[in-house]
Motif scaffolding. Structure first.
Motif, PDB file in Angstrom:
ATOM      1  N   TRP A   1     -20.942  93.992 -50.566  1.00  0.00           N
ATOM      2  CA  TRP A   1     -19.662  93.836 -49.848  1.00  0.00           C
ATOM      3  C   TRP A   1     -18.749  92.845 -50.564  1.00  0.00           C
ATOM      4  O   TRP A   1     -17.538  92.937 -50.497  1.00  0.00           O
ATOM      5  CB  TRP A   1     -19.906  93.327 -48.418  1.00  0.00           C
ATOM      6  CG  TRP A   1     -20.677  94.263 -47.528  1.00  0.00           C
ATOM      7  CD1 TRP A   1     -21.928  94.063 -47.032  1.00  0.00           C
ATOM      8  CD2 TRP A   1     -20.242  95.527 -47.001  1.00  0.00           C
ATOM      9  NE1 TRP A   1     -22.307  95.127 -46.236  1.00  0.00           N
ATOM     10  CE2 TRP A   1     -21.278  96.032 -46.193  1.00  0.00           C
ATOM     11  CE3 TRP A   1     -19.068  96.279 -47.129  1.00  0.00           C
ATOM     12  CZ2 TRP A   1     -21.193  97.256 -45.533  1.00  0.00           C
ATOM     13  CZ3 TRP A   1     -18.981  97.493 -46.468  1.00  0.00           C
ATOM     14  CH2 TRP A   1     -20.034  97.974 -45.692  1.00  0.00           C
ATOM     15  N   HIS A   2     -19.379  91.853 -51.231  1.00  0.00           N
ATOM     16  CA  HIS A   2     -18.585  90.816 -51.897  1.00  0.00           C
ATOM     17  C   HIS A   2     -17.844  91.329 -53.137  1.00  0.00           C
ATOM     18  O   HIS A   2     -17.037  90.597 -53.703  1.00  0.00           O
ATOM     19  CB  HIS A   2     -19.495  89.661 -52.349  1.00  0.00           C
ATOM     20  CG  HIS A   2     -19.847  88.699 -51.262  1.00  0.00           C
ATOM     21  ND1 HIS A   2     -18.896  88.080 -50.492  1.00  0.00           N
ATOM     22  CD2 HIS A   2     -21.053  88.257 -50.820  1.00  0.00           C
ATOM     23  CE1 HIS A   2     -19.498  87.284 -49.614  1.00  0.00           C
ATOM     24  NE2 HIS A   2     -20.806  87.378 -49.789  1.00  0.00           N
ATOM     25  N   SER A   3     -18.123  92.539 -53.534  1.00  0.00           N
ATOM     26  CA  SER A   3     -17.460  93.044 -54.746  1.00  0.00           C
ATOM     27  C   SER A   3     -15.943  93.020 -54.611  1.00  0.00           C
ATOM     28  O   SER A   3     -15.221  93.016 -55.612  1.00  0.00           O
ATOM     29  CB  SER A   3     -17.917  94.476 -55.043  1.00  0.00           C
ATOM     30  OG  SER A   3     -19.303  94.518 -55.241  1.00  0.00           O
TER      31      SER A   3
ATOM     32  N   VAL B   1     -21.303  87.532 -61.338  1.00  0.00           N
ATOM     33  CA  VAL B   1     -21.639  87.214 -59.950  1.00  0.00           C
ATOM     34  C   VAL B   1     -23.139  86.945 -59.944  1.00  0.00           C
ATOM     35  O   VAL B   1     -23.874  87.567 -60.714  1.00  0.00           O
ATOM     36  CB  VAL B   1     -21.271  88.380 -59.005  1.00  0.00           C
ATOM     37  CG1 VAL B   1     -22.008  89.660 -59.361  1.00  0.00           C
ATOM     38  CG2 VAL B   1     -21.539  88.037 -57.544  1.00  0.00           C
TER      39      VAL B   1
ATOM     40  N   GLN C   1     -25.822  93.356 -58.526  1.00  0.00           N
ATOM     41  CA  GLN C   1     -24.420  93.783 -58.652  1.00  0.00           C
ATOM     42  C   GLN C   1     -24.070  94.015 -60.117  1.00  0.00           C
ATOM     43  O   GLN C   1     -23.369  94.968 -60.455  1.00  0.00           O
ATOM     44  CB  GLN C   1     -23.452  92.742 -58.063  1.00  0.00           C
ATOM     45  CG  GLN C   1     -23.680  92.427 -56.607  1.00  0.00           C
ATOM     46  CD  GLN C   1     -23.916  93.641 -55.743  1.00  0.00           C
ATOM     47  OE1 GLN C   1     -23.140  94.595 -55.765  1.00  0.00           O
ATOM     48  NE2 GLN C   1     -24.988  93.636 -54.984  1.00  0.00           N
TER      49      GLN C   1
ATOM     50  N   LYS D   1     -14.160  90.715 -54.006  1.00  0.00           N
ATOM     51  CA  LYS D   1     -13.588  89.488 -54.584  1.00  0.00           C
ATOM     52  C   LYS D   1     -13.382  89.616 -56.090  1.00  0.00           C
ATOM     53  O   LYS D   1     -12.941  88.661 -56.744  1.00  0.00           O
ATOM     54  CB  LYS D   1     -14.495  88.279 -54.315  1.00  0.00           C
ATOM     55  CG  LYS D   1     -14.411  87.736 -52.909  1.00  0.00           C
ATOM     56  CD  LYS D   1     -15.465  88.280 -52.030  1.00  0.00           C
ATOM     57  CE  LYS D   1     -15.259  88.025 -50.571  1.00  0.00           C
ATOM     58  NZ  LYS D   1     -16.228  88.727 -49.729  1.00  0.00           N
TER      59      LYS D   1
ATOM     60  N   TYR E   1     -16.846  89.393 -44.628  1.00  0.00           N
ATOM     61  CA  TYR E   1     -16.974  89.825 -46.022  1.00  0.00           C
ATOM     62  C   TYR E   1     -15.615  90.162 -46.641  1.00  0.00           C
ATOM     63  O   TYR E   1     -15.533  90.552 -47.796  1.00  0.00           O
ATOM     64  CB  TYR E   1     -17.865  91.056 -46.118  1.00  0.00           C
ATOM     65  CG  TYR E   1     -19.346  90.792 -46.138  1.00  0.00           C
ATOM     66  CD1 TYR E   1     -19.925  90.007 -47.133  1.00  0.00           C
ATOM     67  CD2 TYR E   1     -20.181  91.351 -45.175  1.00  0.00           C
ATOM     68  CE1 TYR E   1     -21.295  89.800 -47.160  1.00  0.00           C
ATOM     69  CE2 TYR E   1     -21.560  91.144 -45.202  1.00  0.00           C
ATOM     70  CZ  TYR E   1     -22.110  90.367 -46.202  1.00  0.00           C
ATOM     71  OH  TYR E   1     -23.460  90.159 -46.243  1.00  0.00           O
TER      72      TYR E   1
ATOM     73  N   THR F   1     -25.091  92.245 -50.575  1.00  0.00           N
ATOM     74  CA  THR F   1     -24.238  91.455 -51.469  1.00  0.00           C
ATOM     75  C   THR F   1     -23.069  92.285 -51.982  1.00  0.00           C
ATOM     76  O   THR F   1     -22.027  91.740 -52.322  1.00  0.00           O
ATOM     77  CB  THR F   1     -25.065  90.936 -52.665  1.00  0.00           C
ATOM     78  OG1 THR F   1     -26.254  90.359 -52.162  1.00  0.00           O
ATOM     79  CG2 THR F   1     -24.295  89.891 -53.456  1.00  0.00           C
TER      80      THR F   1
END
Ligand SMILES: Cc1ncc(C[n+]2csc(CCOP(=O)(O)OP(=O)(O)O)c2C)c(N)n1
Length: 789
Positions: free
Chosen positions: A183-185, A459, A464, A187, A229, A181
């Motif tokens: 990797w979504h940081s 999130v 995270q 955003k 991603y 998850t």
């Protein structure tokens, strides 16, 4: 044809530097003497117990020397986060080569004696651990428990626009949920106001005993995954050192220039929107440059290289020979002078001063830590003209205070609130009068409180939130994690690791204290009646209580004013983990702000206004900890006082749970005399507790009166039902508490027996009423504390 990024001379020197780091790594795993290999290797030069991880280490050494080059070339402010932190020899070795290690630990000097010490101490009793532990300069991430490197890196760069976190991610680590998850940081990263994370996926193909998924899917699939991603991956792939040096240097120049361009566009050209950040995939053999084949089995480039490849030189003479060849393959005599010092021309490759990754102040965040500007929490106090005054929800009140913490620290940008999509659900909504949720994706007109900058990070991944906050704190800032009580368990293990980090760093004089990790747990077990059983779990505080008493603090403020006082204290504190459990629903208020300050400062105390044992010994102590237990206890006390007026009752409220532990176990613990005074030496104590009852027994088992402490708490009974029924299901309700007291007070005689019968009848009435009406009895819903003289 394009000209190469590295001149032949630089390439040769960088390769030599890499060899030096690899030599130091192998030396740390195996040697206790003969550090420069001035004589043939003997068994007596080798440690008895061989511990460590070779497989990841040469790749990380390779990355480090290349990062050193770009730090110098671009004057970067960069830290190194090692996902597979078991590559400890790489980071210890590199910080030694750049000089920071010897500055902090002068005994590990830049000479032969220091080298011997460096080697011997590694993974050795009284020495240093094998991971990138707190003892290792430049580390904010031990990487022992895998999965958090990306979230720590992002946390580190939020609000630090000049910082770059180079984040080495193990391809095994990448299989974990938190990392996947993470990797979504991207955003959530604002290129104008935050720094950058440079992920380097270390695709060495293997974990301990298995291939990794990312190495076995096709390159196309991997590239699509990373692009999906939101990253642009650059692949550096091979095993021939000269080609790999050139490829890595070219890729790094490219990604740094892209990062700079993104930042320039956002900061100078006003380009808005989410950029596609670059990253590197480094595909190199596991155990690169180590022994290729051992005992007829391929080792380099396989899982067999993960730990100590030549594990038994004492039993196998050929292993000793292979080890000697391996060490000599790095040609140490060409790297270190006769005294054991790295050659000056190689040492010159490292950055200088605080640009060295081992000396970067961001990796010792306490150095950068500034106090928060704090509003006066008394100004947010609720009016409590008499105990039992109506409240609006404790976290609602806290929201106003946090809003102004945010406002006051807007310029310094060093405070953030983190949460998994629950800040509003936890009723901290007032923070949105001052800020937004940071969000780099498109915003629709129907959305609320989303903007490219904001102090709230949300999130739906507790991992995270925790990882970001830890990274933020470790680099010298402040924050708060608000979460549903039941789901904070998701980060049990991350909390463990952070608490361990704090414990170790507290005893390293060169590490400065950082701001505390503050948890606000709301939507708690007793008020999750609408979500039901899955949302009812108060076990986190029991988990936290396992950790070192010098680190953990647990607070259960019974009302809004107490919550304000506790949170003010937590936000000012250093180097703790503070857990605060608080209610969000409107509930009665008990203490004025001055009383709350006194009560919270003491952490535990008799509520005189609710007690009638003044001037004589009590017959029973009614103790409570937590907002709902406090309410039920006071309701039980009012029943007992009304029906059994001769009974002498003492009400004790606990805000600071650790007061219950003996003083020798916890710095907050009450002395035995004080404890005996409050809880008596021999009277029954009916203790209504927020969480699982055994925790109270665990904390008090050494106390004089422990055998008389009878605890009610959550016993894993719950469902969708009324708020009061939740307490009934767990025997924590007023009727049960009153009956518990009667059962232990034979002196109540027949009056007690008759009252008990009435209370039992009440419980039946309660059940019938809620089954028919779907809400609690009016006398329960409308109950108010009234002064009983
Ligand atoms: C959460 C977690 N699960 C399991 C382990 C045990 N473990 C230690 S190293 C390792 C393999 C790591 O592989 P990778 O991330 O690819 O690192 P590298 O190959 O670079 O050593 C495992 C499973 C761990 N440290 N943390």
């Amino acid at each position: 044809m394009t000209s190469p990024t590295l001149s032949p001379d630089l390439l040769e020197k960088m390769d030599a530097y890499w060899r030096a780091a690899n030599y130091l790594s192998v030396g740390q795993i195996y040697l206790c003497d003969n550090p420069l290999m001035k004589r043939p290797l003997a068994l007596s030069d080798i440690k008895h117990l061989l511990l460590g991880h070779w497989g990841t280490t040469p790749g990380q050494n390779f990355i480090y020397v290349h990062l050193n080059r770009i730090i110098k070339k671009y004057d970067l402010d960069m830290i190194y986060v090692s996902g597979p932190g078991h590559g400890g020899p790489a980071l210890v070795g590199n910080t030694y080569l750049e000089g920071t290690y010897s500055e902090i630990y002068p005994d590990v000097s830049q000479d032969e004696r220091g080298l011997k010490r460096l080697f011997t101490q590694f993974s050795f009793p009284g020495g240093v651990p094998s991971h990138v532990s707190p003892e290792c300069p430049g580390s904010i991430h031990e990487g022992g428990e895998l999965g958090y490197s990306l979230s720590h890196s992002f946390g580190a760069v939020f609000d630090d626009p000049d910082l770059v976190a180079a984040c080495v991610i193990g391809d095994g680590e990448a299989e974990t949920g938190p990392l996947a998850t993470g990797w979504h940081s991207n955003k959530f990263l604002n290129p104008a106001t935050d720094g950058a994370v440079l992920p380097i996926l270390h695709l060495n193909g293997y974990k301990i005993a298995n291939p990794t998924l990312l190495a076995r899917i096709t390159r196309e699939e991997l590239e699509q995954l990373l692009r999906g991603y939101g990253w642009t991956p650059y692949f550096v792939e091979g095993d021939e050192p000269a080609l790999m040096h050139e490829a890595m240097a070219t890729a790094l120049d490219r990604v740094i220039e892209e990062i700079r361009q993104i930042q320039h566009d956002a900061r100078v050209n006003g380009v808005a929107g989410r950029p596609r950040w670059p990253m590197i995939v480094l595909a190199s053999p596991k155990g690169w440059t180590g022994p290729k084949v051992i005992d007829g089995k391929q080792v380099e480039g396989t899982f067999r290289a993960h730990q100590v490849p030549l594990s038994d030189p004492a039993a196998k003479p050929e292993h000793l020979k292979l080890l000697e060849e391996w060490l000599r393959s790095y040609r140490p005599q060409e790297l270190f002078d006769d005294t054991g010092r790295l050659l000056a021309e190689l040492a010159a490759l490292a950055p200088e001063g605080t640009r060295r990754m081992g000396a970067n102040p961001h990796a010792n965040g306490g150095i950068l830590l500034r106090d928060l500007r704090m509003p006066d929490f008394r100004e947010y106090a609720v009016d409590v003209p008499a105990p039992g005054a109506p409240g609006i929800g404790d976290t609602v009140v806290l929201g106003g205070f946090l809003r102004d913490v945010i406002k006051l620290n807007e310029k310094t940008r060093n405070f953030r609130v983190f949460g998994p999509d629950e800040t509003i659900s936890n009723r901290l909504t007032r923070v949105f009068e001052a800020t937004n949720r940071q969000w780099e994706l498109p915003v629709k007109s129907t959305d609320d409180f989303l903007a490219p900058t904001g102090r709230v990070m949300e999130v739906l991944s507790e991992h995270q939130c925790e990882g970001w906050l830890e990274g933020y704190l470790l680099t010298g800032r402040h924050g708060l994690f608000n979460c549903y009580e039941a789901f904070i368990h998701i980060v049990d293990s991350m909390f463990n690791q952070h608490a361990k980090w704090l414990k170790v760093t507290a005893h390293l004089p060169w590490r400065r204290k950082i701001s505390s990790l503050n948890y606000l747990l709301s939507s708690h077990v007793w008020r999750q009646d609408h979500n039901g059983f899955t949302h009812q779990d108060p076990g986190f505080i029991g988990h936290v209580a396992n950790k070192k008493s010098e680190i953990v603090r647990i607070y259960l403020p019974p009302d809004s004013n107490c919550l304000l006082s506790v949170m003010d204290h937590c936000l000012r504190s250093r180097h703790y983990v503070n857990v605060v459990v608080a209610a969000k629903h409107p509930a009665p208020q008990w203490l004025t702000i001055d009383e709350a300050i006194r009560h919270c400062t003491e952490g535990i105390g008799i509520w005189q206004w609710a007690s009638n044992d003044q001037g004589a010994a009590p017959d029973v102590v009614m103790a409570c900890c937590g907002d709902v237990p406090t309410l039920e206890t006071l309701a039980a006390v009012s029943i007992l006082r009304e029906h059994l007026p001769d009974l002498r009752i003492r009400v004790v409220n606990v805000v600071d749970l650790m007061k219950l532990e003996p003083q020798r176990e916890h710095p907050h613990g009450l002395g035995d005399v004080d404890f005996d005074e409050l809880f008596t030496k021999d009277k029954p104590v009916i203790f209504a507790f927020h969480a699982y009852p055994w925790l109270i027994h665990r904390l008090t088992y050494r106390r004089t009166n422990h055998r008389n402490i009878h605890v009610r708490g959550y016993k894993e009974e719950g469902t969708i039902t009324t708020p009061f029924d939740m307490t009934v299901l767990n025997d924590l309700d007023r009727f049960h508490l009153a009956m518990d007291a009667i059962d232990r007070l034979p002196q109540t005689g027949d009056a007690g027996v008759y009252l008990k019968q009435q209370l039992k009848d009440k419980l039946v009435e309660h059940r019938q009423y809620i089954d028919a009406n779907g809400q609690d009895l009016p006398e329960v819903r409308n109950w108010k504390w009234s002064k009983t003289e």
